[in-house]
Motif scaffolding. Structure first.
Motif, PDB file in Angstrom:
ATOM      1  N   SER A 500       0.827  -1.459   0.093  1.00  0.00           N
ATOM      2  CA  SER A 500       0.008   0.005  -0.180  1.00  0.00           C
ATOM      3  C   SER A 500       0.822   1.163   0.154  1.00  0.00           C
ATOM      4  O   SER A 500       1.888   1.306   0.293  1.00  0.00           O
ATOM      5  N   ALA A 501       0.309   2.470  -0.613  1.00  0.00           N
ATOM      6  CA  ALA A 501       1.082   3.569  -0.699  1.00  0.00           C
ATOM      7  C   ALA A 501       1.399   4.157   0.899  1.00  0.00           C
ATOM      8  O   ALA A 501       2.461   4.523   1.016  1.00  0.00           O
ATOM      9  N   GLU A 502       0.615   3.868   1.676  1.00  0.00           N
ATOM     10  CA  GLU A 502       0.937   4.273   3.190  1.00  0.00           C
ATOM     11  C   GLU A 502       2.199   3.676   3.563  1.00  0.00           C
ATOM     12  O   GLU A 502       3.070   4.276   4.268  1.00  0.00           O
ATOM     13  N   LEU A 503       2.198   2.364   3.542  1.00  0.00           N
ATOM     14  CA  LEU A 503       3.467   1.752   3.693  1.00  0.00           C
ATOM     15  C   LEU A 503       4.794   1.461   3.136  1.00  0.00           C
ATOM     16  O   LEU A 503       5.984   1.819   3.490  1.00  0.00           O
ATOM     17  N   CYS A 504       4.695   1.700   1.746  1.00  0.00           N
ATOM     18  CA  CYS A 504       6.001   1.894   0.795  1.00  0.00           C
ATOM     19  C   CYS A 504       6.616   3.074   1.310  1.00  0.00           C
ATOM     20  O   CYS A 504       7.752   3.170   1.135  1.00  0.00           O
ATOM     21  N   SER A 505       5.829   4.297   1.650  1.00  0.00           N
ATOM     22  CA  SER A 505       6.668   5.195   2.289  1.00  0.00           C
ATOM     23  C   SER A 505       7.377   5.151   3.316  1.00  0.00           C
ATOM     24  O   SER A 505       8.536   5.779   3.658  1.00  0.00           O
ATOM     25  N   LEU A 506       6.985   4.230   4.119  1.00  0.00           N
ATOM     26  CA  LEU A 506       7.739   4.045   5.559  1.00  0.00           C
ATOM     27  C   LEU A 506       8.731   2.733   5.805  1.00  0.00           C
ATOM     28  O   LEU A 506       9.498   2.882   6.542  1.00  0.00           O
ATOM     29  N   ILE A 507       8.411   1.955   4.724  1.00  0.00           N
ATOM     30  CA  ILE A 507       9.436   0.685   5.328  1.00  0.00           C
ATOM     31  C   ILE A 507      10.097   0.150   3.852  1.00  0.00           C
ATOM     32  O   ILE A 507       9.719   0.652   2.881  1.00  0.00           O
ATOM     33  N   ASP A 508      11.229  -0.726   3.992  1.00  0.00           N
ATOM     34  CA  ASP A 508      11.790  -1.275   2.952  1.00  0.00           C
ATOM     35  C   ASP A 508      10.967  -2.654   2.696  1.00  0.00           C
ATOM     36  O   ASP A 508      11.099  -3.626   3.313  1.00  0.00           O
ATOM     37  N   THR A 509      10.234  -2.430   1.641  1.00  0.00           N
ATOM     38  CA  THR A 509       9.287  -3.758   1.329  1.00  0.00           C
ATOM     39  C   THR A 509      10.076  -4.771   0.967  1.00  0.00           C
ATOM     40  O   THR A 509       9.421  -5.952   0.788  1.00  0.00           O
ATOM     41  N   LYS A 510      11.126  -4.780   0.513  1.00  0.00           N
ATOM     42  CA  LYS A 510      12.136  -5.801   0.076  1.00  0.00           C
ATOM     43  C   LYS A 510      12.840  -6.499   1.336  1.00  0.00           C
ATOM     44  O   LYS A 510      13.537  -7.519   1.057  1.00  0.00           O
ATOM     45  N   ARG A 511      12.706  -5.834   2.369  1.00  0.00           N
ATOM     46  CA  ARG A 511      13.371  -6.379   3.591  1.00  0.00           C
ATOM     47  C   ARG A 511      12.093  -6.616   4.675  1.00  0.00           C
ATOM     48  O   ARG A 511      12.092  -5.979   5.663  1.00  0.00           O
ATOM     49  N   THR A 512      11.030  -7.125   4.535  1.00  0.00           N
ATOM     50  CA  THR A 512       9.886  -7.441   5.263  1.00  0.00           C
ATOM     51  C   THR A 512       9.826  -9.119   5.556  1.00  0.00           C
ATOM     52  O   THR A 512       9.872  -9.809   4.609  1.00  0.00           O
ATOM     53  N   ALA A 513       9.740  -9.231   7.186  1.00  0.00           N
ATOM     54  CA  ALA A 513       9.476 -10.635   7.288  1.00  0.00           C
ATOM     55  C   ALA A 513       8.160 -10.605   7.802  1.00  0.00           C
ATOM     56  O   ALA A 513       7.562  -9.863   8.438  1.00  0.00           O
ATOM     57  N   ILE A 514       7.421 -11.682   7.378  1.00  0.00           N
ATOM     58  CA  ILE A 514       6.241 -12.284   7.932  1.00  0.00           C
ATOM     59  C   ILE A 514       6.060 -13.042   8.925  1.00  0.00           C
ATOM     60  O   ILE A 514       6.928 -14.102   8.930  1.00  0.00           O
ATOM     61  N   ARG A 515       5.442 -13.061   9.964  1.00  0.00           N
ATOM     62  CA  ARG A 515       5.640 -13.900  11.244  1.00  0.00           C
ATOM     63  C   ARG A 515       4.424 -14.008  11.979  1.00  0.00           C
ATOM     64  O   ARG A 515       3.496 -12.952  11.878  1.00  0.00           O
ATOM     65  N   GLY A 516       4.124 -15.100  12.742  1.00  0.00           N
ATOM     66  CA  GLY A 516       2.812 -15.142  13.333  1.00  0.00           C
ATOM     67  C   GLY A 516       2.692 -16.456  14.011  1.00  0.00           C
ATOM     68  O   GLY A 516       3.585 -17.475  13.646  1.00  0.00           O
TER      69      GLY A 516
END
Length: 668
Positions: A500-516
């Motif tokens: 999303s546009a909101e998150l792309c401006s805040l984080i490095d989307t290529k260095r995102t980990a998913i956990r749960g």
């Protein structure tokens, strides 16, 4: 003092795994003796192997001995292990599954010896006249398979130390009971009932019956049993509580939002004059978590917890007029309010969680026509031995309403925060992000202080919680988005939230980990494996962590515990016999060859909700295809981490994993 710069993810932080684990305490419940008005609470202490400790507010001492564990395994998730009545405290003991009574220092079991631990008790309710008789949930594990465990309501005679049946049918292996509650006179009783394939928040039903006491046998029997609210598969009614001898209140989502309703002999109707588009309860994953209590002895007003934007709000509800008034006060900084209990007129207690401070057991008194609140902290979960963390170290939650394609999805963002650092030493660097996925899936990731999240944000990570379609406390329609779509819509919500546009401006989307964990672990596994996932082909996520996650839905349908045995029928659109291709196509195990994302697996060896086989199958599949996987199994742990040692190890394993996978290039 000048601030430092360092690559995101490599900031030095005073929030250590040791500090989190050594004094990890959570407030599991708060109890009020309705006769003596004494207050008790239950703490879960990681430093004592996850033991649940029942404390007196008056003496600040344990009611039972130090070897007592005030916990029940009814429905596996437990809750409502203890009550207090007229100076006697009753509690299930996790050690031997018996129920004990404590009064004036004398502690005695009140249920028969059970050497094989086949009987489990919870949700105790004392008869207001014949006070040695208690009604409780009885879960019978004599034939201990998920398909054959039997649930019923029983009567415990605390004098004779006997247990007799009160409500039980031939279909007990498919049935569930909760929240038995006597009317003030003891002439009536109400309870919640549901049966497979419903969960209590899907088709919970409220029953009322007349109660008769036989003076010759000293036994209770019921007559004129009547269904008063709820409809299997369509309407959920929960949390029955008597306002008077002829008026019962409860929550119902007949309007698609769980609002307060009432039952009298004349009719069943909403309490509120118009629908409030907020849920006035959470889904009852555990027992006894009441979201409302009466403020006066006549039951004309109630204090209610509702959910707005993923946070708790307090309302005073006038039951006669149907009006409601929000309690607003600068001192009310709790984002989660649970276990609401009446203490006295316009005074109630609750367990509360804040976003910027530890949780606590609280007392609140309302005064005047505006119901001005006065809050008093009874017991904090803050560490008594660890040094305090520096001011400004806590990253506050930022709620987001993300517009994804044709739908709204709710999320909470935590920015990298550490008072010692001004940012990254690498020009233009955006922070790596940990995307947290809650379990359930009918759950909610709340906005209270979570030291695991702060452990990462204080090191320069961003953290994103996605309350994907199917999450609770946003109304029934939001929950039902996941109907038939488990492993599809929730996965898409997580991926599209990062894009999303909101998150792309805040984080490095290529260095995102998913956990749960649990169902959140399933979403993490599904997102990196299933053919239907947009992220399995392109290695969208840089890393993944599965805490006791589900990898094989066919296997889970037969070996999970009774409470959730048929949960998947609606989530997947049928049984595994009816839609075998769905169970296959949404099981990550069968698509392990797709997994390009490095995976960390953490699993308890004693987990009966998501058994260890669920982790082994995905690990074996990745190894066979020469993928990248690391796994750690913990002896003595069940569904979630309870001991300090495991909490510490799990945190450190996860941090080290992300550093190896996502920060190696940066550190070099």
């Amino acid at each position: 003092m000048s601030k430092k710069y360092a690559p995101y993810g490599l900031w030095e932080s005073p929030i250590t795994a040791d500090a989190i684990a050594q004094d990890s305490v959570s407030m599991g419940d708060i109890l009020v003796d309705p006769i003596t008005k004494d207050i008790y609470y239950i703490e879960q202490r990681a430093s004592e192997g996850g033991r649940y400790v029942l404390l007196s507010n008056q003496t600040q001492k344990e009611v039972f001995g130090t070897d007592f564990n005030a916990r029940t395994r009814v429905h596996e998730y437990g809750g409502a292990a203890a009550i207090a009545y007229n100076g006697t405290v009753y509690s299930s003991n996790f050690k031997d599954f018996l129920v004990y009574a404590a009064k004036n220092g004398n502690i005695n079991p009140i249920t028969p010896e059970d050497p094989n631990k086949v009987y489990r008790y919870a949700d105790l309710c004392v008869h207001p006249v014949h006070t040695d008789l208690l009604v409780a949930i009885l879960e019978d594990h004599t034939n201990d398979t998920p398909q054959t465990v039997r649930n019923s309501l029983c009567v415990i005679d605390s004098t004779a130390r006997t247990v007799t049946s009160l409500v039980c049918t031939e279909n007990a292996q498919n049935e569930f009971y909760a929240a038995p509650t006597f009317s003030p006179s003891g002439d009536k009783i109400a309870w919640q009932f549901w049966q497979h394939p419903d969960m209590p928040w899907e088709g919970g039903q409220i029953y009322v019956a007349d109660v008769r006491h036989d003076p010759n046998t000293h036994k209770l029997s019921l007559s004129n049993t009547k269904l008063v609210a709820g409809n299997a598969n369509k309407i959920s009614a929960c949390y029955p509580l008597w306002a008077s001898n002829d008026k019962l209140l409860f929550t119902s989502d007949e309007s698609k939002f769980a609002n307060l309703w009432e039952y009298t002999q004349a009719r069943t109707k909403p309490v509120l004059s118009s629908v409030v588009q907020q849920d006035f309860c959470e889904p009852p994953w555990t027992l006894g978590n009441y979201p409302f209590a009466f403020l006066d002895a006549n039951g004309t007003k109630a204090i209610c917890v509702a959910w707005q934007g993923g946070r708790s709000v307090l309302y005073v509800v006038d039951i006669a007029t149907g009006s409601h008034m929000e309690i607003k006060d600068d001192l009310f900084d709790f984002v989660v309010v649970e276990h609401v209990r009446r203490l006295s007129d316009y005074t109630f207690v609750f367990t509360g969680l804040r976003s910027n401070a530890p949780g606590a057991a609280m007392r609140c008194t309302l005064t005047g026509s505006s119901f001005k609140p006065t809050f008093e902290e009874l017991k904090s979960t803050a560490s008594t031995s660890a040094a305090p963390f520096p001011e400004g170290i806590i990253s506050p939650p930022i709620p987001l309403e993300l517009k994804l394609d044709n739908r709204i999805v709710y999320a909470v963002y935590y920015a990298p925060t550490n008072p010692e650092y001004a940012g990254s030493s690498i020009e233009g660097e955006k922070p790596p992000c940990v995307l947290g996925v809650h379990g359930g899936p009918t759950g909610l990731e709340t906005q209270n202080l979570n030291w695991l999240k702060q452990y990462f944000t204080s090191r320069g990570y961003a953290w994103l919680d996605v309350n994907y379609s199917g999450s609770s406390c946003y109304g029934r329609a939001y929950v039902e988005r996941l109907k038939g779509n488990w492993g599809i819509t929730d996965v898409s919500d997580c991926i599209e939230s990062v894009e999303s546009a909101e998150l792309c401006s805040l984080i490095d989307t290529k260095r995102t980990a998913i956990r749960g964990g649990s169902a959140g672990g399933y979403i993490a596994l599904a997102s990196i494996s299933l053919d239907s996932s947009a992220s399995s082909k392109t290695k969208f996520f840089a890393s993944a962590t599965s805490n006791y996650g589900i990898s094989n839905l066919e296997l889970l349908a037969g070996d999970t515990h009774k409470f959730e045995l048929r949960y998947m029928v609606k989530l997947l659109g049928g049984t595994k016999e009816e839609v075998p291709e769905v169970y296959h196509d949404r099981s990550p195990e069968y698509f392990s060859a797709n997994i390009k994302t490095p995976l960390l697996v953490l699993q308890g060896n004693d987990d009966e909700v998501v058994p260890p086989a669920q982790s082994w199958t995905i690990i074996d599949g990745i190894i066979k295809t020469k993928g990248h996987v690391e796994a750690h199994f913990f002896d003595g742990e069940q569904h979630g981490w309870r001991t300090s040692q495991t909490i510490k190890k799990a945190i450190e394993f996860e941090r080290e994993w992300y550093e190896k996978i996502m920060l190696t290039t940066v550190s070099k």
